[in-house]
Motif scaffolding. Structure first.
Motif, PDB file in Angstrom:
ATOM      1  N   VAL A  84       8.178   2.864  -3.717  1.00 62.86           N
ATOM      2  CA  VAL A  84       6.889   2.168  -3.832  1.00 62.86           C
ATOM      3  C   VAL A  84       5.751   3.173  -3.685  1.00 62.86           C
ATOM      4  N   ALA A 110       3.268   1.643   0.323  1.00 61.51           N
ATOM      5  CA  ALA A 110       4.621   1.471   0.852  1.00 61.51           C
ATOM      6  C   ALA A 110       4.585   0.684   2.163  1.00 61.51           C
ATOM      7  N   PHE A 113       4.397  -2.974   1.509  1.00 57.80           N
ATOM      8  CA  PHE A 113       5.698  -3.477   1.070  1.00 57.80           C
ATOM      9  C   PHE A 113       6.649  -3.561   2.269  1.00 57.80           C
ATOM     10  N   PHE A 140      12.524  -4.166  -5.288  1.00 62.71           N
ATOM     11  CA  PHE A 140      11.776  -3.009  -5.796  1.00 62.71           C
ATOM     12  C   PHE A 140      12.171  -2.699  -7.229  1.00 62.71           C
TER      13      PHE A 140
END
Lengths: 352, 294
Positions: A84, A110, A113, A140
């Protein structure tokens, strides 16, 4: 607490909490950092490239160590978090954002996420959490493949513009090495700061027993979410550096297999130790390079296997290392090193 | 309408196959509290063994099947003895990682022994489809479904009515208590791993009969995960219901959602289900205990 060298006594709280305690340790640390800085000048491009791989991996694995080693939250999705970060930084760089901004923003993407899975950790734990983070890996992959192709490249992957600071373009192995080294040092110092702060102590308390931690007044859910946030941020920064180093990223670079490699580094280095995470990264990346380098030789000796031997060898090394260390040395190399250090300081007495 | 009925019928059959794979997870989890991530590799191992005997050595099926089953049982026993039995009482992390390590180790060994190329798997069940009215079903899956149901009730009876089975159930309730009652936890674990490996050999036959075999066959274990979780990781007969539900959900998603959304949603349905089950009801439909919450 490991034994101190004889004659070293802390006379203040600051001295008691210091990481580097003696003049000799300062000298050793200084020499080591100086060695890291001159490494590309002494060794060739090949070793500098390996060094780059190790530095980026070390950042990601230090993050994993905080989530898993300190806060005790099993994560099988660190490679996805790294991905990410890499894709976010790459998309930002392609949109024209300055390079120095892409790296922290990759980390932030990131972290957001990772936060989703941190919230899951508030509800479930142990092996169920491990399953949830495996799902991170698939979410992802699905997301990148199906998001707009002109932004994230879809299944074909994404080429990334070269890193540049001001008018300086970082394209050579050596210049990238210095960038990675400086970011890595900052991140590792940050990690030491985090794990020694009240948050780090809260992580350890939650890892040991979350009910007891709650009774002590620690916000358990908050600590777990924060641990995921920090771990994913480290992964994102590592991913952003990876994107600008490798210049072409695709989902195949951030698979469950990669996550398992990172966990192997933690197991081998030693769970619950920042230095252990770095040692694990160096040892495991070194072994990976060795298998890759030995591949052509092995292929000549056993031609019957075709080109599969490197892949099979990687599997055997990884699976063998994980199972061997879990059974024989579950606390990792750092534990062995600490015992050695202790024995040396106590010598010639057998017990403290 | 006929497409709908067809989707549901085939979904149920696929779901029963998932239930069969999940049964391997459940048997091992009950006995040793280990979630065996390497279950997929056990399936691939049995399948390659079968290939080696029936296709490579050209031996008839009636030799191939027993050899495969004995080989799988030995494999399960060796894995337990070499790795799992040494880690009794270790942390959840060690238990999760050891089976992940085994997954990777076994894959490496399989490539070294047999190579990674795709090959044909022997035809264990007749290839002719079963046609009922307008519904077309794979014969292997129909027979497999019957095997799954018989096996589920058989194992359920075994765990609840025989001396050995009750000992295994006691171990799955509480290892310490079982130990103090004079039950050998070690033997129970070995037995569970042998049963788990045998189930994976059956699953390999049902899943791969007459199809092509490569390392990706292990992926079915991940697809079967939500079935085990939905059933609750302890219930064996519950797997039939859970399997049918997951299979139908996936089959309907494949038929109705995929063309509409234009992407391959069906392949991630199991993982979305995992997330939903874990977040909404972590103990599954028929699980024993509530999962520890914070």
């Amino acid at each position: 607490m490991a034994l101190l060298p004889s004659g070293v006594f802390a006379e203040s709280y600051a001295a008691d909490r210091a990481l580097v305690r003696t003049g000799k340790q300062w000298v050793a640390l200084g020499l080591f950092v100086a060695f890291l800085f001159v490494l590309p000048l002494i060794f060739g491009t090949r070793l500098t490239a390996i060094g780059n791989g190790i530095l980026i991996t070390a950042i990601v694995v230090v993050g994993l160590q905080i989530t898993m080693g300190y806060a005790g939250q099993i994560t099988l999705g660190q490679a996805a978090f790294m991905g990410v970060g890499a894709f976010a930084a790459a998309a930002l760089a392609r949109a024209g954002a300055p390079f120095w901004l892409c790296i922290p923003l990759g980390g932030v993407a990131a972290a957001v996420f990772g936060l989703l899975f941190g919230i899951a950790a508030a509800r479930i734990k142990g092996f169920y959490l491990a399953l949830t983070t495996i799902a991170a890996q698939f979410v992802f992959q699905l997301a990148i493949v199906n998001l707009p192709t002109d932004l994230f490249g879809g299944s074909h992957g994404l080429s990334v513009p070269a890193a540049s600071i001001g008018s300086l373009r970082l394209t050579t192995e050596t210049s990238i090495y210095y960038l990675n080294l400086i970011v890595c040092i900052i991140m590792v110092c940050g990690a030491f700061g985090i794990v020694r702060s009240r948050y780090g102590r809260a992580f350890v308390a939650v890892r040991e027993d979350d009910v007891a931690a709650g009774i002590l007044g620690i916000n358990v859910v908050g600590a777990k979410v924060l641990a995921f946030l920090i771990g994913a941020f480290y992964a994102g920064v590592g991913g952003a550096l990876w994107a600008s180093y490798i210049r072409f990223i695709s989902v195949e670079q951030f698979t469950l297999f990669n996550s398992i490699w990172m966990i192997a580094m933690i197991i081998i280095g030693g769970i619950g130790s920042i230095v252990g995470a770095i040692v694990g990264s160096v040892v495991v990346r070194g072994l990976q390079e060795l298998v890759t380098a030995l591949g052509p030789v092995l292929n000549e000796v056993f031609p019957a296997f075709g080109g599969q031997l490197v892949f099979a060898g990687m599997n055997l090394v990884l699976g063998g290392l994980i199972t061997f260390f879990l059974i024989v040395e579950p606390k990792g190399l750092m534990h062995r090193w600490n015992k050695l250090k202790q024995a040396y300081r106590l010598w010639p007495y057998p017990h403290a | 309408m006929i497409e709908f009925v067809n989707s549901v019928a085939n979904g149920v059959l696929i779901g029963l196959l998932y239930a069969l794979v999940a049964m391997g997870f459940v048997v091992i989890y009950r006995a040793s509290k280990v979630f065996n991530f390497a279950q997929g590799e056990l399936i691939v191992f049995s399948a390659f063994l079968m290939w080696a005997v029936v296709i490579d050595r050209q031996l008839p099926l009636w030799i191939g099947l027993p050899v495969t089953f004995i080989g799988a049982a030995i494999c399960g026993y060796v894995l337990d003895r070499l790795f799992l039995s040494r880690l009794v009482g270790e942390s959840v992390f060690s238990m999760v990682m050891i089976t992940v390590g085994l997954l990777i180790l076994m894959r490496g060994l399989i490539i070294i022994i047999w190579g990674a190329e795709t090959r044909a798997f022997p035809v264990v069940f007749p290839l002719r489809p079963v046609i009922v009215g307008d519904i077309i079903m794979s014969q292997a899956l129909v027979i497999g479904g019957v095997i799954t149901i018989v096996l589920a009730f058989g194992l359920s009876w075994f765990f609840n009515h025989t001396r050995t089975g009750l000992a295994l159930t006691a171990v799955s309730e509480d290892q310490q208590v079982a130990l103090s009652l004079g039950i050998s936890v070690r033997k129970s674990m070995s037995l569970a791993w042998i049963i788990g490996a045998l189930i994976s050999a059956i699953a390999a036959c049902v899943y791969l009969s007459g199809r092509s075999l490569n390392l990706h066959a292990a992926d079915i274990a991940f697809a079967a995960l939500p079935v085990a979780l939905l059933a609750g990781l302890e219930s064996i007969t519950g797997l039939i219901v859970a399997g049918a539900l997951v299979g139908v959900a996936q089959s309907l998603a494949q038929y109705y959602l995929d063309p509409w959304l234009g992407l391959n949603i069906a392949s991630v349905v199991p993982f979305i289900l995992i997330l939903l089950i874990l977040l909404i009801r972590p103990s599954g439909l028929f699980g024993w205990k509530t999962i520890e919450r914070v």
